[in-house]
Scaffold this motif. Structure first.
Motif, short mmCIF file in Angstrom:
data_model
loop_
_atom_site.label_atom_id
_atom_site.label_comp_id
_atom_site.label_asym_id
_atom_site.label_seq_id
_atom_site.Cartn_x
_atom_site.Cartn_y
_atom_site.Cartn_z
N ARG A 80 0.83 -1.21 0.00
CA ARG A 80 0.00 0.00 0.00
C ARG A 80 0.87 1.25 0.00
O ARG A 80 0.51 2.27 -0.59
N ALA A 81 2.01 1.19 0.68
CA ALA A 81 2.92 2.32 0.69
C ALA A 81 3.46 2.60 -0.72
O ALA A 81 3.57 3.76 -1.14
N LEU A 82 3.78 1.54 -1.44
CA LEU A 82 4.22 1.71 -2.83
C LEU A 82 3.12 2.35 -3.68
O LEU A 82 3.38 3.25 -4.48
N LEU A 83 1.91 1.88 -3.50
CA LEU A 83 0.79 2.41 -4.28
C LEU A 83 0.51 3.86 -3.90
O LEU A 83 0.19 4.68 -4.77
N ALA A 84 0.65 4.18 -2.62
CA ALA A 84 0.39 5.55 -2.17
C ALA A 84 1.33 6.56 -2.81
O ALA A 84 1.00 7.74 -2.94
N LEU A 150 -6.78 4.08 -2.90
CA LEU A 150 -7.35 4.04 -4.25
C LEU A 150 -8.20 5.27 -4.55
O LEU A 150 -8.20 5.79 -5.67
N THR A 151 -8.92 5.74 -3.55
CA THR A 151 -9.76 6.93 -3.73
C THR A 151 -8.91 8.13 -4.10
O THR A 151 -9.27 8.93 -4.98
N ARG A 152 -7.75 8.27 -3.46
CA ARG A 152 -6.86 9.39 -3.79
C ARG A 152 -6.38 9.28 -5.23
O ARG A 152 -6.37 10.28 -5.97
#
Length: 220
Positions: A80-84, A150-152
């Protein structure tokens, strides 16, 4: 306009020490479960291996199976940190696939060991309902924490249902890839049968009907 992220407060020294102790206990539990199985491992064994008192073990965990939760959750936190950190303008599908792949295959000294630890745990969980319950719980919590990320990336106008569907599909893609890999003999940690490749394949299949992932990013 893409919503801005609130800065995450730095953990206190006490919180860092607590987290470090939990990971030490979780790592000891995972190793023992892989070697002896859950039936052959006691909470006392885990505490002794981690170098903590039994009362310390029970301060953090309700059961021996519950002890591996922080270790399993760390993988979800990492991806999730990578995706963020992904660029919203790159497109959600591209960002998702890249983050999933990098989380499971990014070069580094620890990646193979982490995967092998997960493989041992998933194999041990096949015959232990309580350990499987921890695995499923961790995945559910990861899915819930994925939604705001994902919303961001998708933007405030994205359909909430499609965001939820994407979070479920992405989480299940990683779960299914790891479970498949763990159950396939001694499949390598890199290559076509490795978790990274399997996860991207699963992600493409499970998200094929979600319009949100095929829309071009809106101009900002």
């Amino acid at each position: 306009m893409t919503p801005t992220r609130e800065p995450t407060p730095e953990p206190t020294l006490t919180e860092r020490r607590r987290a470090a102790t939990q990971i030490e206990i979780a790592t000891a539990a995972a190793r023992l479960f892989a070697e002896r199985g859950p039936d052959g491992t006691t909470a006392e064994d885990i505490a002794r291996s981690a170098g903590v008192a039994l009362r310390t073990f029970y301060r953090y965990f309700r059961s021996k199976q519950d002890a591996v939760g922080p270790l399993l959750a760390a993988g979800g936190d990492a991806w999730r940190a990578l995706l963020a950190e992904a660029d919203p303008d790159a497109g959600l599908r591209t960002a998702l696939e890249q983050a999933v792949f990098d989380a499971l295959a990014e070069p580094g000294e620890r990646t193979p060991d982490q995967l092998e630890t997960t493989r041992g745990l998933l194999r041990a969980a096949r015959d232990d309902a309580a350990l499987r319950a921890v695995w499923y719980r961790v995945n559910q919590e990861s899915e819930e924490r994925l939604v705001p990320v994902l919303t961001r990336l998708a933007g405030a106008d994205a359909d909430p249902l499609e965001v939820q569907l994407t979070a479920a599909a992405a989480t299940d893609s990683i779960r299914l890839a790891l479970e498949t890999w763990a159950g396939t003999g001694d499949a390598p940690s890199s290559g076509p049968r490795a978790p990274a490749e399997l996860a991207v394949r699963c992600l493409r299949r499970l998200t094929a009907g979600i319009p949100l992932l095929d829309e071009r990013p809106a101009a900002r």
